[in-house]
Motif scaffolding. Structure first.
Motif, PDB file in Angstrom:
ATOM      1  N   LYS A 118       0.837  -1.200   0.000  1.00 41.17           N
ATOM      2  CA  LYS A 118       0.000   0.000   0.000  1.00 41.17           C
ATOM      3  C   LYS A 118       0.873   1.251   0.000  1.00 41.17           C
ATOM      4  N   ALA A 119       1.943   1.239   0.798  1.00 43.37           N
ATOM      5  CA  ALA A 119       2.844   2.391   0.845  1.00 43.37           C
ATOM      6  C   ALA A 119       3.521   2.602  -0.512  1.00 43.37           C
ATOM      7  N   ALA A 120       3.947   1.509  -1.150  1.00 43.25           N
ATOM      8  CA  ALA A 120       4.573   1.620  -2.472  1.00 43.25           C
ATOM      9  C   ALA A 120       3.570   2.157  -3.490  1.00 43.25           C
ATOM     10  N   TRP A 121       2.337   1.671  -3.428  1.00 47.78           N
ATOM     11  CA  TRP A 121       1.305   2.138  -4.343  1.00 47.78           C
ATOM     12  C   TRP A 121       1.055   3.631  -4.151  1.00 47.78           C
ATOM     13  N   LYS A 122       0.968   4.065  -2.882  1.00 50.85           N
ATOM     14  CA  LYS A 122       0.753   5.492  -2.600  1.00 50.85           C
ATOM     15  C   LYS A 122       1.925   6.319  -3.101  1.00 50.85           C
ATOM     16  N   ARG A 123       3.140   5.835  -2.871  1.00 53.77           N
ATOM     17  CA  ARG A 123       4.337   6.533  -3.305  1.00 53.77           C
ATOM     18  C   ARG A 123       4.340   6.681  -4.832  1.00 53.77           C
ATOM     19  N   GLU A 124       4.014   5.590  -5.533  1.00 55.36           N
ATOM     20  CA  GLU A 124       3.971   5.635  -6.998  1.00 55.36           C
ATOM     21  C   GLU A 124       2.884   6.581  -7.492  1.00 55.36           C
ATOM     22  N   ALA A 125       1.746   6.561  -6.838  1.00 53.22           N
ATOM     23  CA  ALA A 125       0.648   7.456  -7.235  1.00 53.22           C
ATOM     24  C   ALA A 125       1.054   8.907  -7.009  1.00 53.22           C
ATOM     25  N   LYS A 126       1.723   9.175  -5.903  1.00 54.52           N
ATOM     26  CA  LYS A 126       2.168  10.537  -5.603  1.00 54.52           C
ATOM     27  C   LYS A 126       3.206  10.993  -6.625  1.00 54.52           C
ATOM     28  N   GLU A 127       4.154  10.106  -6.968  1.00 55.72           N
ATOM     29  CA  GLU A 127       5.175  10.445  -7.957  1.00 55.72           C
ATOM     30  C   GLU A 127       4.547  10.704  -9.323  1.00 55.72           C
ATOM     31  N   ALA A 128       3.551   9.895  -9.691  1.00 55.45           N
ATOM     32  CA  ALA A 128       2.869  10.092 -10.971  1.00 55.45           C
ATOM     33  C   ALA A 128       2.133  11.424 -10.986  1.00 55.45           C
ATOM     34  N   ALA A 129       1.506  11.780  -9.883  1.00 55.47           N
ATOM     35  CA  ALA A 129       0.791  13.051  -9.796  1.00 55.47           C
ATOM     36  C   ALA A 129       1.770  14.218  -9.876  1.00 55.47           C
ATOM     37  N   MET A 130       2.910  14.088  -9.198  1.00 53.34           N
ATOM     38  CA  MET A 130       3.925  15.140  -9.244  1.00 53.34           C
ATOM     39  C   MET A 130       4.488  15.291 -10.656  1.00 53.34           C
ATOM     40  N   LYS A 131       4.710  14.177 -11.345  1.00 50.33           N
ATOM     41  CA  LYS A 131       5.220  14.205 -12.707  1.00 50.33           C
ATOM     42  C   LYS A 131       4.225  14.909 -13.626  1.00 50.33           C
ATOM     43  N   GLU A 132       2.963  14.597 -13.465  1.00 50.52           N
ATOM     44  CA  GLU A 132       1.905  15.232 -14.250  1.00 50.52           C
ATOM     45  C   GLU A 132       1.852  16.724 -13.968  1.00 50.52           C
TER      46      GLU A 132
END
Length: 146
Positions: A118-132
Protein backbone atom coordinates in the motif's frame (compact mmCIF):
# COMPACT_ATOMS: atom_id res chain seq x y z
CA UNK A 1 -43.11 -19.08 20.32
CA UNK A 2 -46.19 -19.26 18.19
CA UNK A 3 -47.16 -18.73 14.59
CA UNK A 4 -48.91 -15.47 13.70
CA UNK A 5 -52.64 -15.84 13.04
CA UNK A 6 -54.04 -15.33 9.55
CA UNK A 7 -55.42 -11.95 10.68
CA UNK A 8 -51.99 -10.88 11.96
CA UNK A 9 -50.38 -12.19 8.77
CA UNK A 10 -52.80 -10.17 6.65
CA UNK A 11 -52.23 -7.11 8.81
CA UNK A 12 -48.42 -7.28 8.82
CA UNK A 13 -47.91 -8.99 5.47
CA UNK A 14 -45.59 -11.69 6.76
CA UNK A 15 -45.40 -15.24 8.03
CA UNK A 16 -43.09 -14.91 11.01
CA UNK A 17 -42.85 -16.33 14.48
CA UNK A 18 -43.77 -14.11 17.37
CA UNK A 19 -42.64 -14.21 20.99
CA UNK A 20 -44.81 -13.52 24.01
CA UNK A 21 -43.15 -12.23 27.12
CA UNK A 22 -43.51 -9.98 30.14
CA UNK A 23 -42.60 -6.31 30.01
CA UNK A 24 -43.10 -4.25 33.14
CA UNK A 25 -45.26 -6.98 34.64
CA UNK A 26 -47.86 -6.91 31.87
CA UNK A 27 -48.14 -9.40 29.07
CA UNK A 28 -46.96 -8.15 25.70
CA UNK A 29 -46.53 -9.56 22.22
CA UNK A 30 -43.38 -8.68 20.34
CA UNK A 31 -43.90 -9.21 16.63
CA UNK A 32 -40.86 -9.53 14.44
CA UNK A 33 -42.39 -9.06 11.05
CA UNK A 34 -40.97 -9.12 7.56
CA UNK A 35 -41.03 -5.39 6.86
CA UNK A 36 -42.21 -3.94 3.61
CA UNK A 37 -39.66 -1.17 2.99
CA UNK A 38 -35.88 -1.17 3.49
CA UNK A 39 -36.27 1.35 6.32
CA UNK A 40 -38.84 -0.85 8.06
CA UNK A 41 -36.57 -3.88 7.57
CA UNK A 42 -33.69 -2.01 9.23
CA UNK A 43 -35.92 -0.97 12.09
CA UNK A 44 -37.21 -4.54 12.57
CA UNK A 45 -33.65 -5.88 12.60
CA UNK A 46 -32.59 -3.23 15.12
CA UNK A 47 -35.60 -4.12 17.25
CA UNK A 48 -34.67 -7.80 17.17
CA UNK A 49 -31.03 -7.06 18.03
CA UNK A 50 -31.98 -4.81 20.95
CA UNK A 51 -34.47 -7.39 22.24
CA UNK A 52 -31.85 -10.16 22.05
CA UNK A 53 -29.18 -8.08 23.82
CA UNK A 54 -31.70 -7.04 26.48
CA UNK A 55 -32.41 -10.70 27.30
CA UNK A 56 -28.97 -12.29 26.93
CA UNK A 57 -25.34 -11.58 27.72
CA UNK A 58 -23.48 -10.80 24.49
CA UNK A 59 -20.48 -12.86 25.57
CA UNK A 60 -22.69 -15.94 25.94
CA UNK A 61 -24.25 -15.42 22.52
CA UNK A 62 -20.92 -15.13 20.72
CA UNK A 63 -19.02 -17.76 22.76
CA UNK A 64 -19.56 -20.64 20.29
CA UNK A 65 -18.34 -18.52 17.37
CA UNK A 66 -15.31 -17.32 19.30
CA UNK A 67 -14.46 -20.91 20.24
CA UNK A 68 -14.54 -21.95 16.55
CA UNK A 69 -12.37 -19.01 15.50
CA UNK A 70 -8.69 -19.56 14.62
CA UNK A 71 -7.94 -16.67 16.98
CA UNK A 72 -8.91 -18.98 19.86
CA UNK A 73 -6.49 -21.47 21.39
CA UNK A 74 -9.44 -23.84 21.85
CA UNK A 75 -9.82 -24.00 18.06
CA UNK A 76 -6.24 -25.21 17.71
CA UNK A 77 -6.57 -27.60 20.65
CA UNK A 78 -9.54 -29.24 18.95
CA UNK A 79 -7.69 -29.44 15.61
CA UNK A 80 -4.54 -30.96 17.12
CA UNK A 81 -6.56 -33.43 19.20
CA UNK A 82 -8.55 -34.48 16.13
CA UNK A 83 -5.40 -34.96 14.03
CA UNK A 84 -3.54 -36.86 16.77
CA UNK A 85 -6.03 -38.57 19.10
CA UNK A 86 -3.28 -40.61 20.82
CA UNK A 87 -1.41 -37.55 22.17
CA UNK A 88 -1.54 -36.74 25.89
CA UNK A 89 -3.25 -33.50 26.94
CA UNK A 90 -0.05 -31.60 27.75
CA UNK A 91 1.41 -32.36 24.30
CA UNK A 92 -1.88 -31.34 22.65
CA UNK A 93 -1.72 -28.04 24.55
CA UNK A 94 1.92 -27.47 23.57
CA UNK A 95 1.26 -28.15 19.89
CA UNK A 96 -1.93 -26.09 19.93
CA UNK A 97 -0.01 -23.16 21.41
CA UNK A 98 2.55 -23.31 18.58
CA UNK A 99 -0.11 -23.76 15.88
CA UNK A 100 -1.89 -20.71 17.29
CA UNK A 101 1.35 -18.65 17.32
CA UNK A 102 2.12 -19.85 13.77
CA UNK A 103 -1.30 -18.66 12.59
CA UNK A 104 -0.96 -15.27 14.29
CA UNK A 105 2.57 -14.77 12.96
CA UNK A 106 1.39 -15.62 9.45
CA UNK A 107 -1.35 -12.98 9.79
CA UNK A 108 1.20 -10.42 10.99
CA UNK A 109 3.48 -11.16 8.05
CA UNK A 110 0.58 -10.84 5.60
CA UNK A 111 -0.45 -7.53 7.16
CA UNK A 112 3.12 -6.23 6.97
CA UNK A 113 3.40 -7.16 3.28
CA UNK A 114 0.03 -5.53 2.58
CA UNK A 115 1.10 -2.31 4.34
CA UNK A 116 4.35 -2.30 2.35
CA UNK A 117 2.47 -2.74 -0.94
CA UNK A 118 0.00 0.00 0.00
CA UNK A 119 2.84 2.39 0.84
CA UNK A 120 4.57 1.62 -2.47
CA UNK A 121 1.31 2.14 -4.34
CA UNK A 122 0.75 5.49 -2.60
CA UNK A 123 4.34 6.53 -3.31
CA UNK A 124 3.97 5.64 -7.00
CA UNK A 125 0.65 7.46 -7.23
CA UNK A 126 2.17 10.54 -5.60
CA UNK A 127 5.18 10.44 -7.96
CA UNK A 128 2.87 10.09 -10.97
CA UNK A 129 0.79 13.05 -9.80
CA UNK A 130 3.92 15.14 -9.24
CA UNK A 131 5.22 14.21 -12.71
CA UNK A 132 1.91 15.23 -14.25
CA UNK A 133 1.98 18.51 -12.32
CA UNK A 134 5.54 19.24 -13.50
CA UNK A 135 4.48 18.63 -17.11
CA UNK A 136 1.58 21.05 -16.72
CA UNK A 137 3.82 23.70 -15.13
CA UNK A 138 6.46 23.30 -17.88
CA UNK A 139 3.74 23.58 -20.52
CA UNK A 140 2.36 26.72 -18.87
CA UNK A 141 5.85 28.22 -18.54
CA UNK A 142 6.60 27.57 -22.23
CA UNK A 143 3.28 29.18 -23.23
CA UNK A 144 3.99 32.22 -20.96
CA UNK A 145 7.53 32.53 -22.35
CA UNK A 146 6.27 32.57 -25.93
Amino acid sequence: MRRLTSRETARYGAHQWSHTGKAGGSSCLVRLILARTPEQQRMAKKLAAHAMHARHDSREITAPARRRSPASIDYWRDRVAAENPELPADEVNRRAYHRHREHMTRLSLSASIARQKKAAWKREAKEAAMKELRKELEKKASVDAA
